[in-house]
Design an enzyme around this catalytic site. Structure first.
Site, PDB file in Angstrom:
ATOM      1  N   TYR A 141      40.879  69.451  71.260  1.00  0.00           N
ATOM      2  CA  TYR A 141      40.551  70.040  72.348  1.00  0.00           C
ATOM      3  C   TYR A 141      41.640  69.925  73.449  1.00  0.00           C
ATOM      4  O   TYR A 141      42.251  70.557  74.189  1.00  0.00           O
ATOM      5  CB  TYR A 141      39.467  69.451  73.043  1.00  0.00           C
ATOM      6  N   LYS A 192      36.653  64.891  58.368  1.00  0.00           N
ATOM      7  CA  LYS A 192      37.061  65.844  57.124  1.00  0.00           C
ATOM      8  C   LYS A 192      38.171  65.248  56.397  1.00  0.00           C
ATOM      9  O   LYS A 192      39.468  65.590  56.189  1.00  0.00           O
ATOM     10  CB  LYS A 192      37.733  67.177  57.840  1.00  0.00           C
ATOM     11  N   ASP A 224      31.609  69.280  56.477  1.00  0.00           N
ATOM     12  CA  ASP A 224      30.790  70.598  55.998  1.00  0.00           C
ATOM     13  C   ASP A 224      29.532  70.188  55.288  1.00  0.00           C
ATOM     14  O   ASP A 224      28.461  70.999  55.460  1.00  0.00           O
ATOM     15  CB  ASP A 224      31.878  71.528  54.862  1.00  0.00           C
ATOM     16  N   ASP A 248      31.224  69.347  68.896  1.00  0.00           N
ATOM     17  CA  ASP A 248      30.809  70.602  69.550  1.00  0.00           C
ATOM     18  C   ASP A 248      29.701  71.417  68.401  1.00  0.00           C
ATOM     19  O   ASP A 248      28.932  71.879  68.860  1.00  0.00           O
ATOM     20  CB  ASP A 248      32.156  71.487  69.975  1.00  0.00           C
ATOM     21  N   ASP A 252      25.376  72.106  68.400  1.00  0.00           N
ATOM     22  CA  ASP A 252      24.690  73.195  68.665  1.00  0.00           C
ATOM     23  C   ASP A 252      23.725  73.301  67.447  1.00  0.00           C
ATOM     24  O   ASP A 252      22.524  73.750  67.768  1.00  0.00           O
ATOM     25  CB  ASP A 252      25.772  74.501  68.726  1.00  0.00           C
TER      26      ASP A 252
HETATM   27  C1  IPM Z   1      29.931  72.085  75.055  1.00  0.00           C
HETATM   28  C2  IPM Z   1      30.638  73.399  75.512  1.00  0.00           C
HETATM   29  C3  IPM Z   1      31.897  73.149  76.052  1.00  0.00           C
HETATM   30  C4  IPM Z   1      32.817  72.570  75.029  1.00  0.00           C
HETATM   31  C5  IPM Z   1      32.773  74.424  76.638  1.00  0.00           C
HETATM   32  C6  IPM Z   1      31.730  75.132  77.595  1.00  0.00           C
HETATM   33  C7  IPM Z   1      34.311  74.166  76.990  1.00  0.00           C
HETATM   34  O1  IPM Z   1      30.610  74.163  74.375  1.00  0.00           O
HETATM   35  O2  IPM Z   1      30.048  71.323  76.101  1.00  0.00           O
HETATM   36  O3  IPM Z   1      29.752  71.892  74.178  1.00  0.00           O
HETATM   37  O4  IPM Z   1      33.369  73.085  74.173  1.00  0.00           O
HETATM   38  O5  IPM Z   1      32.739  71.260  74.937  1.00  0.00           O
HETATM   39 MG    MG Z   2      29.387  73.372  72.655  1.00  0.00          MG
END
Ligand code: IPM
Ligand code: MG
Length: 360
Positions: A141, A192, A224, A248, A252
Site C-alpha cells: 500500500y 506468501k 491462498d 484487506d 472482507d
Molecule cells: C479497508 C478499505 C481501505 C483499505 C480502502 C477504503 C482504502 O478497504 O479499510 O479495508 O484498502 O484499506
Molecule cells: Mg478493505
C-alpha cells in the site's frame, strides 16, 4: 480531563451510520459521566468537495491531538475518476500513515442470533470468533517506488513495491502475539513465502519471536490456503496476523462469515495507544441516504474506542450488551434479515440500541 473524540463521517452511508454511533456515545457519556467531547471534521470525498483535498490540514491537525477518532467511510463513484493522489481513499490512508496507525484489529465474531444470515452452514460458523491483525501502514500500500510509467516502446506499465522492514514486522507481530495471549493462545501468520521474498523475511522474523511467547502456538499459512481455510473451516483460527494487502482481502472474507460485513468494527492503533475506529465495510454508495445501512459495525466500533483508547471498559461492555439485546429482539437491517425477524432501517436500529442502553 475530558476526552476529545474527532468524528469523521465521510461519504456514502458514512454520515448516517456515524450519526447513530454518535447518539450512542452521547448516551453513555451522559449515563456514566464520561464527559466525552466530540468535534466533527471533513474527510474523503466530502472534504474534496468543500476544500479540494481528501485530508485537509485542519482535519489532520485535529486528528493528531484527539484522544480517539471515529470514522464512517470514504469514497464513491463521484470521485472515482480523480487521479490517485486526490481520491477520497487517500484521506483515510493519509490519516493511517500520518498518525502511525500500524496495528489494525478486525474481529470477526458470529452473533448466535445471526447464524442463519451467514452464507455458510450454521454448524461451520457457530461460535466463530476470529481476530485479524492487519499491518496497516506498510507493505504494498505504501511501498516506493510506485506509479504508472511509459516505456520506450510507448506502452504503459504499472508498478508497486511490496516492502517490509524487520522493525515493521516485529511491531505488528508483537500486537498479534499479545492478542493471542489474551485470547485462545493460537496465532496463524499468513504470508506468501513460497513466492515473495518480503514474506520470507516476514515468516522468519515472526518465527524468531515465538520463543518470547511460549504460551502461544504459532503456525504459518500461505495466503491462498488461508483464504480457502477461512471458507472451509473458519473455526480453526484464533488470531491471524498478516500484511496490509492480504489483511484487506482476508478481513472482507472473514467478515462475510459472520453474516454481514455490516456487523464488523475495527480499531487502528499506533504505538501510543491512540486509535482510529471504523466499521470494516465501505461507503456503500448504492444504498446511501436511504436509511438502509446497518449502523451496528459503527456502534461496535464506538465500543472498541471506549475500550482500547479511553479505558472505559464498562461503557464498552454496555454498548456490546445493548447490541446483543436488539439482536435478541429480532431487529434486523436488510443485510442481516432472515425469516421471522423484523426489518428496520438505520435510524430505527440506532434507536433500538439507545433504548436498550437506557433500560439497563
Ligand atoms: C479497508 C478499505 C481501505 C483499505 C480502502 C477504503 C482504502 O478497504 O479499510 O479495508 O484498502 O484499506
Ligand atoms: Mg478493505
Amino acid at each position: 480531563m475530558t476526552d476529545q473524540i474527532l468524528v469523521l463521517p465521510g461519504d456514502g452511508i458514512g454520515p448516517e451510520i456515524v450519526a447513530q454511533a454518535v447518539s450512542i456515545l452521547e448516551c453513555v457519556s451522559q449515563q456514566m459521566q464520561l464527559g466525552l467531547e466530540m468535534n466533527t471534521a471533513l474527510i474523503g470525498g466530502a472534504a474534496i468537495d468543500s476544500t479540494g483535498v481528501p485530508l485537509p490540514n485542519d482535519t489532520l491537525a485535529q486528528a493528531k491531538t484527539a484522544d480517539a477518532i471515529l470514522l464512517g467511510a470514504v469514497g464513491g463513484p463521484k470521485w472515482d475518476n480523480l487521479e490517485m493522489a486526490r481520491r477520497p481513499e487517500q484521506g483515510l490512508l493519509g490519516l493511517r500513515s500520518n498518525l502511525g496507525l500500524f496495528g489494525n484489529l478486525r474481529p470477526a465474531i458470529l452473533y448466535p442470533q445471526l447464524a442463519a444470515a451467514s452464507s455458510l452452514k450454521s454448524e461451520v460458523v457457530a461460535g466463530l470468533n476470529i481476530l485479524i491483525v492487519r499491518e496497516l501502514t506498510g507493505g504494498i500500500y505504501f511501498g516506493q517506488p510506485r506509479g504508472i510509467r511509459t516505456l520506450d516502446n510507448g506502452e504503459r506499465q504499472g508498478y508497486n513495491t511490496y516492502i517490509y522492514s524487520e522493525a515493521e514486522i516485529r511491531r505488528i507481530a508483537r500486537v498479534a502475539f499479545e492478542a493471542a495471549q489474551r485470547r485462545g493462545g493460537q496465532l496463524c501468520s499468513v504470508d506468501k513465502a513460497n513466492v515473495l521474498e518480503v514474506t520470507v523475511l516476514w515468516r522468519e522474523v515472526i518465527q524468531s519471536m515465538a520463543a518470547d511467547y511460549p504460551e502461544v502456538e504459532l503456525s504459518h499459512m500461505y495466503v491462498d490456503n488461508a483464504a480457502m481455510q477461512l471458507i472451509r473451516a473458519p473455526k480453526q483460527f484464533d488470531v491471524i496476523v498478516t500484511g496490509n494487502m492480504f489483511g484487506d482481502i482476508l478481513s472482507d472474507a472473514a467478515a462475510m462469515l459472520t453474516g454481514s460485513i455490516g456487523m464488523l468494527p475495527s480499531a487502528s492503533l499506533n504505538e501510543h495507544g491512540q486509535g482510529m475506529y471504523e466499521p470494516c465495510h465501505g461507503s456503500a454508495p448504492d444504498i446511501a441516504g436511504q436509511d438502509l445501512a446497518n449502523p451496528l459495525a459503527t456502534i461496535l466500533s464506538v465500543a472498541m474506542l471506549l475500550r482500547y483508547s479511553l479505558g472505559h471498559v464498562g461503557a464498552a461492555d454496555a454498548i456490546e450488551h445493548a447490541v446483543n439485546t436488539v439482536l435478541d429482539q429480532d431487529f434486523r437491517t436488510a443485510d442481516i434479515l432472515s425469516d421471522g425477524t423484523i426489518q428496520v432501517g438505520t435510524k430505527a436500529m440506532g434507536y433500538a440500541v439507545l433504548e436498550a442502553l437506557r433500560q439497563r
